[in-house]
Motif scaffolding. Structure first.
Motif, PDB file in Angstrom:
ATOM      1  N   LEU A  52     -29.603  28.312  -5.990  1.00  0.00           N
ATOM      2  CA  LEU A  52     -29.554  26.897  -6.678  1.00  0.00           C
ATOM      3  C   LEU A  52     -28.682  26.523  -7.783  1.00  0.00           C
ATOM      4  CD1 LEU A  52     -33.380  26.419  -6.262  1.00  0.00           C
ATOM      5  CD2 LEU A  52     -31.643  25.525  -4.541  1.00  0.00           C
ATOM      6  N   MET A  53     -28.204  25.469  -7.853  1.00  0.00           N
ATOM      7  CA  MET A  53     -27.458  25.020  -9.083  1.00  0.00           C
ATOM      8  C   MET A  53     -28.083  24.143  -9.804  1.00  0.00           C
ATOM      9  SD  MET A  53     -23.724  24.442  -6.997  1.00  0.00           S
ATOM     10  CE  MET A  53     -23.187  23.947  -8.693  1.00  0.00           C
ATOM     11  N   PHE A  54     -28.451  24.557 -11.125  1.00  0.00           N
ATOM     12  CA  PHE A  54     -29.113  23.877 -12.116  1.00  0.00           C
ATOM     13  C   PHE A  54     -28.435  23.159 -13.016  1.00  0.00           C
ATOM     14  CE2 PHE A  54     -32.236  26.848 -10.339  1.00  0.00           C
ATOM     15  CZ  PHE A  54     -33.199  26.219 -10.153  1.00  0.00           C
ATOM     16  N   TYR A  55     -28.854  22.002 -13.131  1.00  0.00           N
ATOM     17  CA  TYR A  55     -28.120  21.098 -14.510  1.00  0.00           C
ATOM     18  C   TYR A  55     -29.150  20.457 -15.374  1.00  0.00           C
ATOM     19  CZ  TYR A  55     -24.336  20.866 -11.070  1.00  0.00           C
ATOM     20  OH  TYR A  55     -23.153  21.287 -10.311  1.00  0.00           O
ATOM     21  N   ALA A  56     -28.686  20.051 -16.606  1.00  0.00           N
ATOM     22  CA  ALA A  56     -29.367  19.245 -17.535  1.00  0.00           C
ATOM     23  C   ALA A  56     -28.465  18.009 -17.633  1.00  0.00           C
ATOM     24  CB  ALA A  56     -29.723  20.079 -18.867  1.00  0.00           C
ATOM     25  N   LEU A  57     -29.287  16.950 -18.386  1.00  0.00           N
ATOM     26  CA  LEU A  57     -28.155  16.112 -18.750  1.00  0.00           C
ATOM     27  C   LEU A  57     -27.872  16.092 -20.366  1.00  0.00           C
ATOM     28  CD1 LEU A  57     -30.528  13.217 -17.198  1.00  0.00           C
ATOM     29  CD2 LEU A  57     -28.432  14.084 -16.249  1.00  0.00           C
ATOM     30  N   ASP A  58     -26.733  15.401 -20.347  1.00  0.00           N
ATOM     31  CA  ASP A  58     -26.159  15.358 -22.102  1.00  0.00           C
ATOM     32  C   ASP A  58     -26.639  13.954 -22.711  1.00  0.00           C
ATOM     33  OD1 ASP A  58     -24.433  13.311 -21.055  1.00  0.00           O
ATOM     34  OD2 ASP A  58     -22.636  14.630 -21.180  1.00  0.00           O
ATOM     35  N   LEU A  59     -25.974  13.602 -23.841  1.00  0.00           N
ATOM     36  CA  LEU A  59     -26.501  12.333 -24.499  1.00  0.00           C
ATOM     37  C   LEU A  59     -26.077  11.146 -23.746  1.00  0.00           C
ATOM     38  CD1 LEU A  59     -26.143  13.616 -28.040  1.00  0.00           C
ATOM     39  CD2 LEU A  59     -28.208  13.557 -26.647  1.00  0.00           C
ATOM     40  N   ASN A  61     -26.423  10.862 -20.459  1.00  0.00           N
ATOM     41  CA  ASN A  61     -26.689  11.006 -18.980  1.00  0.00           C
ATOM     42  C   ASN A  61     -25.894  11.439 -18.083  1.00  0.00           C
ATOM     43  OD1 ASN A  61     -29.454  10.451 -19.729  1.00  0.00           O
ATOM     44  ND2 ASN A  61     -29.052   8.371 -19.483  1.00  0.00           N
ATOM     45  N   ASN A  62     -24.716  12.319 -18.611  1.00  0.00           N
ATOM     46  CA  ASN A  62     -23.871  13.042 -17.443  1.00  0.00           C
ATOM     47  C   ASN A  62     -24.535  14.326 -17.318  1.00  0.00           C
ATOM     48  OD1 ASN A  62     -21.977  11.178 -17.523  1.00  0.00           O
ATOM     49  ND2 ASN A  62     -21.467  11.714 -19.469  1.00  0.00           N
ATOM     50  N   LYS A  63     -24.406  14.772 -15.918  1.00  0.00           N
ATOM     51  CA  LYS A  63     -25.070  16.175 -15.527  1.00  0.00           C
ATOM     52  C   LYS A  63     -23.956  17.183 -16.086  1.00  0.00           C
ATOM     53  CE  LYS A  63     -24.509  15.670 -10.995  1.00  0.00           C
ATOM     54  NZ  LYS A  63     -24.478  16.387  -9.902  1.00  0.00           N
ATOM     55  N   VAL A  64     -24.719  18.413 -16.596  1.00  0.00           N
ATOM     56  CA  VAL A  64     -24.115  19.429 -17.401  1.00  0.00           C
ATOM     57  C   VAL A  64     -24.465  20.530 -16.491  1.00  0.00           C
ATOM     58  CG1 VAL A  64     -23.814  20.801 -19.174  1.00  0.00           C
ATOM     59  CG2 VAL A  64     -24.101  18.341 -19.575  1.00  0.00           C
ATOM     60  N   HIS A  65     -23.747  21.330 -15.614  1.00  0.00           N
ATOM     61  CA  HIS A  65     -23.883  22.622 -15.298  1.00  0.00           C
ATOM     62  C   HIS A  65     -24.482  23.661 -16.076  1.00  0.00           C
ATOM     63  CE1 HIS A  65     -23.031  26.029 -12.470  1.00  0.00           C
ATOM     64  NE2 HIS A  65     -24.253  25.679 -11.952  1.00  0.00           N
ATOM     65  N   LEU A 133     -32.803  17.885 -21.089  1.00  0.00           N
ATOM     66  CA  LEU A 133     -31.486  17.618 -21.968  1.00  0.00           C
ATOM     67  C   LEU A 133     -30.758  18.842 -22.084  1.00  0.00           C
ATOM     68  CD1 LEU A 133     -30.189  15.958 -24.205  1.00  0.00           C
ATOM     69  CD2 LEU A 133     -31.747  16.995 -25.887  1.00  0.00           C
ATOM     70  N   ALA A 134     -29.392  18.889 -22.058  1.00  0.00           N
ATOM     71  CA  ALA A 134     -28.486  20.185 -21.829  1.00  0.00           C
ATOM     72  C   ALA A 134     -28.840  21.036 -23.059  1.00  0.00           C
ATOM     73  CB  ALA A 134     -27.283  19.491 -22.069  1.00  0.00           C
ATOM     74  N   PRO A 135     -29.005  22.399 -22.795  1.00  0.00           N
ATOM     75  CA  PRO A 135     -29.526  23.201 -23.724  1.00  0.00           C
ATOM     76  C   PRO A 135     -28.468  23.382 -25.125  1.00  0.00           C
ATOM     77  CG  PRO A 135     -29.436  24.211 -21.612  1.00  0.00           C
ATOM     78  CD  PRO A 135     -28.894  22.805 -21.516  1.00  0.00           C
ATOM     79  N   ILE A 136     -27.413  23.126 -24.960  1.00  0.00           N
ATOM     80  CA  ILE A 136     -26.558  23.266 -26.158  1.00  0.00           C
ATOM     81  C   ILE A 136     -26.696  21.976 -27.034  1.00  0.00           C
ATOM     82  CG2 ILE A 136     -24.593  21.665 -25.001  1.00  0.00           C
ATOM     83  CD1 ILE A 136     -24.167  24.975 -27.355  1.00  0.00           C
ATOM     84  N   LEU A 137     -27.158  20.986 -26.410  1.00  0.00           N
ATOM     85  CA  LEU A 137     -27.421  19.849 -27.393  1.00  0.00           C
ATOM     86  C   LEU A 137     -29.088  20.129 -28.325  1.00  0.00           C
ATOM     87  CD1 LEU A 137     -26.728  16.680 -24.846  1.00  0.00           C
ATOM     88  CD2 LEU A 137     -25.304  17.622 -26.970  1.00  0.00           C
ATOM     89  N   LYS A 138     -29.744  21.010 -27.550  1.00  0.00           N
ATOM     90  CA  LYS A 138     -31.259  21.135 -28.142  1.00  0.00           C
ATOM     91  C   LYS A 138     -30.776  22.140 -29.566  1.00  0.00           C
ATOM     92  CE  LYS A 138     -34.136  20.784 -24.154  1.00  0.00           C
ATOM     93  NZ  LYS A 138     -35.062  21.300 -23.501  1.00  0.00           N
TER      94      LYS A 138
END
Length: 140
Positions: A52-59, A61-65, A133-138
């Motif tokens: 499975l390919m997992f994603y989060a959202l950036d600020l 609301n773009n998908k970040v793989h 939320l994308a991990p790098i943003l957290k």
């Protein structure tokens, strides 16, 4: 990190003993499914979802793989895979798209911010994909 029993002496050896345990740092994130990789015959997953390919959202609301994850049982693979023998195509069951899972991995890689050695911990029913939320943003 290595943990050892307090009475276990140091022994210069390349093999491990039952009193010394290697502990790897891990991080856990809530991520949503929005794609897959087809399984291969060498893994025994021919005509099934391989990962499975997992994603989060950036600020914005773009998908970040964030991760690829293949840690599923064969039963789970069969349940989420749709194989069309006429066209020899595999697709992911529509009900999987947008599902949120708790995914654990060792670290976010420096080059592309992907979660290394990712594995599924559990499905999250308490949040929706827009909460991921994308991990790098957290970290900022």
């Amino acid at each position: 990190m290595v943990a050892k029993h307090k009475k276990s002496p140091y022994i210069a050896s390349s093999s491990r003993t039952k009193y010394w345990i290697k502990i790897k740092k891990s991080e856990t994130y809530s991520l949503f499914v929005d794609g897959f990789i087809r399984g291969t015959s060498d893994k025994g997953w021919e005509n099934l979802v391989g990962a499975l390919m997992f994603y989060a959202l950036d600020l914005n609301n773009n998908k970040v793989h964030v991760a690829y994850c293949s840690s599923m049982t064969l039963e789970k693979r069969k349940a989420i895979s749709i194989y069309d023998s006429d066209t020899d195509t595999v697709s992911l069951h529509l009900s999987e798209y947008g599902k949120v899972y708790e995914v654990e991995g060792q670290e976010l890689t420096g080059r592309n911010f992907r979660l290394s050695h990712a594995r599924i911990v559990s499905e999250r029913f308490d949040i929706v994909y827009t909460d991921c939320l994308a991990p790098i943003l957290k970290e900022k």
